[in-house]
Design a protein around this motif. Structure first.
Motif, PDB file in Angstrom:
ATOM      1  N   PRO A 135      30.214  36.630 -19.720  1.00  0.00           N
ATOM      2  CA  PRO A 135      28.923  37.346 -18.904  1.00  0.00           C
ATOM      3  C   PRO A 135      28.144  37.705 -20.125  1.00  0.00           C
ATOM      4  N   VAL A 136      26.926  37.663 -19.854  1.00  0.00           N
ATOM      5  CA  VAL A 136      25.762  38.327 -20.753  1.00  0.00           C
ATOM      6  C   VAL A 136      25.383  39.408 -20.011  1.00  0.00           C
ATOM      7  N   ASN A 137      25.015  40.604 -20.654  1.00  0.00           N
ATOM      8  CA  ASN A 137      24.441  41.790 -20.218  1.00  0.00           C
ATOM      9  C   ASN A 137      23.183  41.407 -19.628  1.00  0.00           C
ATOM     10  N   PRO A 138      23.127  41.730 -18.168  1.00  0.00           N
ATOM     11  CA  PRO A 138      21.742  41.295 -17.847  1.00  0.00           C
ATOM     12  C   PRO A 138      20.421  41.970 -18.420  1.00  0.00           C
ATOM     13  N   LYS A 139      20.542  43.050 -19.344  1.00  0.00           N
ATOM     14  CA  LYS A 139      19.658  43.731 -19.835  1.00  0.00           C
ATOM     15  C   LYS A 139      19.084  42.897 -20.858  1.00  0.00           C
ATOM     16  N   THR A 140      19.944  42.194 -21.434  1.00  0.00           N
ATOM     17  CA  THR A 140      19.420  41.035 -22.563  1.00  0.00           C
ATOM     18  C   THR A 140      19.102  39.793 -22.279  1.00  0.00           C
ATOM     19  N   TYR A 141      18.942  39.529 -20.576  1.00  0.00           N
ATOM     20  CA  TYR A 141      18.671  38.111 -20.105  1.00  0.00           C
ATOM     21  C   TYR A 141      17.433  37.859 -20.745  1.00  0.00           C
ATOM     22  N   GLY A 142      17.337  36.573 -21.339  1.00  0.00           N
ATOM     23  CA  GLY A 142      16.048  35.822 -21.894  1.00  0.00           C
ATOM     24  C   GLY A 142      15.979  36.057 -23.273  1.00  0.00           C
ATOM     25  N   GLN A 143      16.977  36.533 -23.892  1.00  0.00           N
ATOM     26  CA  GLN A 143      17.336  36.453 -25.386  1.00  0.00           C
ATOM     27  C   GLN A 143      18.243  35.569 -25.762  1.00  0.00           C
ATOM     28  N   PHE A 144      17.884  34.599 -26.632  1.00  0.00           N
ATOM     29  CA  PHE A 144      18.732  33.421 -26.801  1.00  0.00           C
ATOM     30  C   PHE A 144      18.890  33.339 -28.435  1.00  0.00           C
ATOM     31  N   TYR A 145      20.010  32.893 -29.063  1.00  0.00           N
ATOM     32  CA  TYR A 145      20.164  33.157 -30.488  1.00  0.00           C
ATOM     33  C   TYR A 145      20.520  31.663 -30.755  1.00  0.00           C
ATOM     34  N   GLY A 146      19.967  31.293 -31.948  1.00  0.00           N
ATOM     35  CA  GLY A 146      20.251  29.796 -32.563  1.00  0.00           C
ATOM     36  C   GLY A 146      21.640  29.451 -32.584  1.00  0.00           C
ATOM     37  N   GLY A 147      22.452  30.562 -32.964  1.00  0.00           N
ATOM     38  CA  GLY A 147      23.972  30.266 -33.274  1.00  0.00           C
ATOM     39  C   GLY A 147      24.808  29.969 -32.198  1.00  0.00           C
ATOM     40  N   ASP A 148      24.276  30.246 -30.834  1.00  0.00           N
ATOM     41  CA  ASP A 148      24.858  30.425 -29.650  1.00  0.00           C
ATOM     42  C   ASP A 148      24.565  29.184 -28.771  1.00  0.00           C
ATOM     43  N   CYS A 149      25.535  29.064 -27.815  1.00  0.00           N
ATOM     44  CA  CYS A 149      25.159  28.026 -26.610  1.00  0.00           C
ATOM     45  C   CYS A 149      25.168  28.936 -25.236  1.00  0.00           C
ATOM     46  N   TYR A 150      24.440  28.633 -24.244  1.00  0.00           N
ATOM     47  CA  TYR A 150      24.584  29.617 -22.977  1.00  0.00           C
ATOM     48  C   TYR A 150      24.469  28.706 -22.035  1.00  0.00           C
ATOM     49  N   LEU A 151      25.093  29.290 -20.896  1.00  0.00           N
ATOM     50  CA  LEU A 151      24.885  28.543 -19.467  1.00  0.00           C
ATOM     51  C   LEU A 151      23.877  29.562 -18.627  1.00  0.00           C
ATOM     52  N   VAL A 152      22.791  29.077 -17.848  1.00  0.00           N
ATOM     53  CA  VAL A 152      21.912  29.956 -17.028  1.00  0.00           C
ATOM     54  C   VAL A 152      21.909  29.254 -15.647  1.00  0.00           C
ATOM     55  N   LEU A 153      22.726  29.867 -14.752  1.00  0.00           N
ATOM     56  CA  LEU A 153      22.676  29.460 -13.436  1.00  0.00           C
ATOM     57  C   LEU A 153      21.627  30.214 -12.521  1.00  0.00           C
ATOM     58  N   TYR A 154      20.758  29.154 -12.012  1.00  0.00           N
ATOM     59  CA  TYR A 154      19.458  29.672 -11.349  1.00  0.00           C
ATOM     60  C   TYR A 154      19.880  29.295  -9.766  1.00  0.00           C
ATOM     61  N   THR A 155      19.884  30.442  -8.877  1.00  0.00           N
ATOM     62  CA  THR A 155      19.852  30.071  -7.565  1.00  0.00           C
ATOM     63  C   THR A 155      18.720  30.470  -6.461  1.00  0.00           C
ATOM     64  N   TYR A 156      18.349  29.422  -5.854  1.00  0.00           N
ATOM     65  CA  TYR A 156      17.355  29.749  -4.934  1.00  0.00           C
ATOM     66  C   TYR A 156      17.336  29.258  -3.636  1.00  0.00           C
ATOM     67  N   LEU A 157      16.619  29.965  -2.541  1.00  0.00           N
ATOM     68  CA  LEU A 157      17.108  29.365  -1.374  1.00  0.00           C
ATOM     69  C   LEU A 157      15.815  28.196  -0.740  1.00  0.00           C
ATOM     70  N   ARG A 158      16.288  27.123   0.003  1.00  0.00           N
ATOM     71  CA  ARG A 158      15.393  26.434   0.466  1.00  0.00           C
ATOM     72  C   ARG A 158      15.918  25.923   1.929  1.00  0.00           C
ATOM     73  N   SER A 159      14.958  25.964   2.828  1.00  0.00           N
ATOM     74  CA  SER A 159      15.518  25.636   4.044  1.00  0.00           C
ATOM     75  C   SER A 159      16.695  26.482   4.512  1.00  0.00           C
ATOM     76  N   GLY A 160      16.674  27.775   4.046  1.00  0.00           N
ATOM     77  CA  GLY A 160      17.588  28.917   4.354  1.00  0.00           C
ATOM     78  C   GLY A 160      19.033  28.669   3.785  1.00  0.00           C
ATOM     79  N   ARG A 161      19.133  27.666   2.834  1.00  0.00           N
ATOM     80  CA  ARG A 161      20.615  27.537   2.296  1.00  0.00           C
ATOM     81  C   ARG A 161      20.410  27.193   0.695  1.00  0.00           C
ATOM     82  N   PRO A 162      21.380  27.856   0.090  1.00  0.00           N
ATOM     83  CA  PRO A 162      21.009  27.985  -1.555  1.00  0.00           C
ATOM     84  C   PRO A 162      21.089  26.661  -2.263  1.00  0.00           C
ATOM     85  N   HIS A 163      20.158  26.686  -3.280  1.00  0.00           N
ATOM     86  CA  HIS A 163      20.351  25.287  -4.065  1.00  0.00           C
ATOM     87  C   HIS A 163      20.316  25.828  -5.553  1.00  0.00           C
TER      88      HIS A 163
END
Length: 813
Positions: free
Chosen positions: A361-389
């Motif tokens: 896990p990445v420290n939430p304070k540094t979310y948005g900072q990406f380094y060219g020597g790394d790989c990252y997974l970003v999970l984005y969760t949003y609600l649509r019709s009352g259920r998560p997508h």
């Protein structure tokens, strides 16, 4: 004729039967030229050869094409649609574009891999080869139903042989027609389709007269550019022998234009290509989408839309981006597709870094900072019709190791499983971040060229760094590290130069106030030092010293990059032959997304891979590799870093569904599988109460032990409805006891009433025997089509709620 945003386009096809004479082919080409002149040279002309038709031609015949045997007279013979004195065998091929060829009535015509229809007028027997696919069986059944409903007025029965041992009665009829079968059936005939490697091989030839001789000279290979085509001349574009295009310049001579087809045919012969090679003749200014997509960039004269990127100059350095209202995205899916936005980016984010091939896990304070020597997974969760997508981004750094990139993909699969295989997976290459990815970081997206955000950093961070900031609000801003040299600057943007003492905000002459404000937000992320704003042309000496001295940099006006109106393309993907083969679906709609397949939607800016529920694991696992292969072999020389988005059936995001006209979110719960279609016909393994005259032998199937065969189109009409009437006449077409699934044919023997008798009537006012829940079924085919604008077959394949709505609308509920 197709209408689009730029008016209408006309396609003119001439079709050549495999047994037609040279004279007939020549006459057809002559008529095409006359028609072309009458239509002022606007149509795209196509030469279609039997069995090798273009995707465009095949797309006009949704239920498939039937090739009939016949000589000269066949075109003029009056065909009676309700005639039953038919005895023919149809060989059905194709999954997406199905064609049926009339073949000899013999077991020698059969093979193990295809579908065959034995058409005996009142009875259609579908024989499915043991190694044919579900898709082929489904298309074969759709064709059988189409023949029954359009040629036999719905009054024919369909039998299906999936396994010969289970259908002794139907096999008995087949043997009476075809004789006893001796020896083994032939093996499946592989589909020969052009693969992407062949299609990628484009060559452009200049065609011109020189000293009364015709010269055909090769001038370019891929990637082709539009400026190669001169208006005074004609050109031949050879797409790997798969297709030949002839482009006719506006200012070319009438003789040159007339000779276009002749030259293309001569070219085919000279190259030793099959005479069936598809030819398309196009006119300067009226090019087809298929032709344009072979070029790296295509712009229309006087238009601000083209293929790929569109460039228009402004009077200032940069045209302001028009802000769009994100609240409109749900109401207008086409806007979501155009803006490439899943939602308004207000959902939740979780970020992991790949460390020792595992997720950390990445420290939430540094979310948005990406380094060219790394790989990252970003999970984005949003609600649509009352259920998560879920949207799962896989961000791959330019300097990450192969192991890390592989681990990133494997961890993405595990994370996807954790969320019920519902996530949309997006492969993001560093520097090619999609719009929505920028938006979810709210203007705080910073991309460092190298290095890592891991605790154990091997190399110290450089003392001097330069960042280019682009964007006008928190939905579209990102800062990218560039080499700390004066030549990296650009008058259109804001740059941040960080040193050990200070952070300069350098504002180019062409930047706006909004861009300066966004740069201030980013400056606080990349440096804790004092911020100094400096304007282009007023730099202190220390600024240039930090960059290693002054140097020329880009200061010309930047052309506006706009989202294109590139015509998206849909393909069915297959790797079964060992080569990656794609079948294009022209004029696609949601119906064309096949549950048993992986489909590829190319919108130029992005590649979507839609994974059907019934697709096999090989196709699913190979999907991303297939998309990369498609980009790599695209004739236009596509950007390999184009985002690739994996979408699962039933979990499609708005930026995918927006490319489809009238997307139905309930379709998948109501779409019929092959087995359901088959079951809706009743018992398809035998024939009941029907006389079949074969070689003057009257075969009354009442004596057989199995009591039923699928009846007329009523079989799929009203599940669960028991007939009011029973027929004993052996020539009637009622279903047997297993098929009480439909209104039977009523007392007049036809089962058809005028619209006046049925529309806006109460139960008591209906004729005896009419099912009040199925009034529409008793209309004639012509009346039904006139009222509903579609056939009964199409109507009954719609979701129930849609059927009810339409019935209410026309007083038939």
């Amino acid at each position: 004729t197709k209408r689009n945003s730029r008016g209408s386009t006309v396609d003119l096809h001439y079709w050549i039967g495999k047994d037609s004479s040279q004279d007939e082919q020549g006459a057809a080409a002559l008529y095409v030229t006359q028609l072309d002149n009458a239509l002022r040279g606007n149509p795209v002309q196509h030469r279609e050869v039997q069995g090798h038709e273009s995707e465009t031609f095949q797309s006009y015949f949704r239920n498939g094409i039937i090739y009939k045997k016949g000589g000269v007279a066949s075109g003029f013979k009056h065909v009676e649609t309700n005639m039953y004195n038919i005895k023919r065998l149809l060989h059905v091929k194709g999954k997406k574009h199905v064609s049926a060829t009339e073949v000899a009535l013999s077991w020698d015509s059969f093979n193990k891999g295809d579908v065959f229809l034995l058409d005996l007028g009142k009875v259609l027997i579908q024989w499915n080869g043991p190694s044919c696919s579900i898709a082929e069986k489904t298309r074969g059944l759709a064709l059988a139903r189409s023949i029954r409903d359009s040629e036999r007025g719905g009054r024919a029965q369909i039998g299906i042989i999936d396994n010969e041992k289970d259908c002794p009665d139907l096999m008995q009829i087949m043997k009476m027609v075809l004789g006893e079968r001796r020896g083994e059936l032939r093996d499946a005939i592989p589909d020969t389709k052009a693969d992407e490697l062949q299609k990628a091989n484009v060559r452009l030839y200049h065609v011109y007269e020189k000293d009364n001789d015709l010269v055909v000279q090769e001038i370019a290979t891929r990637p082709l550019t539009q400026d190669l085509l001169q208006h005074e001349d004609c050109y031949i574009l050879d797409q790997g022998g798969f297709k030949i295009y002839v482009w006719r310049g506006k200012a070319s001579s009438p003789e040159e234009k007339k000779a276009a087809f002749t030259r293309a045919v001569g070219f085919i012969q000279a190259k030793g290509y099959p005479s069936s090679t598809n030819i398309e003749v196009i006119n300067d200014g009226a090019e087809s989408a298929m032709f344009k997509q072979l070029f790296q960039r295509w712009t229309e004269k006087g238009e601000t839309q083209g293929l790929g990127k569109v460039y228009t100059t402004g009077k200032i350095a940069k045209v302001e981006q028009v802000k769009f209202d994100t609240t409109q995205l749900h109401a207008r899916p086409e806007l979501a597709a155009e803006q490439r936005m899943v939602d308004d980016a207000s959902g939740e984010i979780e970020v992991w870094r790949i460390e020792d091939l595992q997720m950390q896990p990445v420290n939430p304070k540094t979310y948005g900072q990406f380094y060219g020597g790394d790989c990252y997974l970003v999970l984005y969760t949003y609600l649509r019709s009352g259920r998560p997508h879920y949207v799962l981004y896989m961000w791959q750094g330019r300097h990450a190791s192969v192991d890390e990139i592989t681990a990133c993909a494997l961890n993405a699969i595990e994370l996807d499983k954790k969320y019920g295989d519902e996530a949309v997976q997006v492969r993001v290459t560093m520097g090619k971040e999609p719009t929505h990815f920028l938006a979810i970081f709210k203007g705080k997206l910073v991309i460092y060229e190298g290095g890592t955000s891991r605790a154990q950093k091997n190399t110290p961070e450089p003392a001097i760094r330069l960042f280019q900031v682009r964007g006008t609000d928190e939905m579209n801003t990102k800062a990218t590290e560039v080499p700390a040299r004066a030549s990296s600057l650009n008058s259109n943007d804001v740059f941040l130069l960080t040193t050990s003492q200070v952070c300069y905000l350098w504002c180019g002459k062409g930047c706006s106030g909004d861009e300066r404000e966004m740069a201030k937000v980013v400056a606080d992320i990349v440096s804790k030092r004092d911020k100094h704003t400096i304007l282009e042309g007023q730099e202190p000496a220390e600024f240039w010293e930090a960059l290693g001295g002054k140097a020329p940099y880009a200061s010309e006006k930047r052309f506006q990059e706009q989202i294109t109106h590139y015509q998206p393309r849909l393909f069915e993907c297959s790797n079964q032959t060992g080569r990656f083969i794609m079948t294009e679906v022209v004029d696609f709609c949601q119906e064309d997304l096949d549950e048993d397949d992986v489909m590829l939607l190319d919108t130029w800016e992005e590649i979507f891979l839609w994974v059907g529920k019934g697709s096999n694991s090989y196709e699913r696992n190979e999907a991303i590799a297939s998309a990369k292969e498609y980009l790599k072999t695209h004739p236009a020389g596509r950007d390999l870093a184009t985002p690739i988005i994996l979408v699962k059936q039933g979990y499609e995001p708005l930026n995918f569904t927006g490319w489809f006209n009238a997307w139905d979110p309930y379709k998948w719960s109501d779409g019929k599988s092959y087995e359901e279609m088959k079951n809706s016909l009743g018992d398809v393994s035998a024939i009941s109460e029907i006389k079949v005259d074969l070689n003057n032998i009257s075969l009354n199937k009442r004596t057989l032990s199995v009591n039923s065969l699928a009846g007329s189109s009523t079989a799929s009409a009203s599940p669960g409805y028991k007939s009011h009437l029973n027929h004993s006449d052996s020539n009637s077409y009622s279903n047997g006891s297993n098929c009480g699934s439909s209104p039977s044919l009523v007392a007049n023997g036809e089962g058809i009433y005028s619209r006046e008798v049925l529309m806006n009537k109460t139960v008591d006012e209906l004729p005896e025997g009419v099912d009040p829940t199925k009034k529409e079924y008793y209309l004639s085919d012509a009346d039904f089509h006139d009222i509903f604008g579609k056939s009964k077959d199409e109507f009954y394949q719609m979701p129930k709620w849609k059927q009810q709505n339409e019935k209410k609308q026309f007083g038939l509920f």
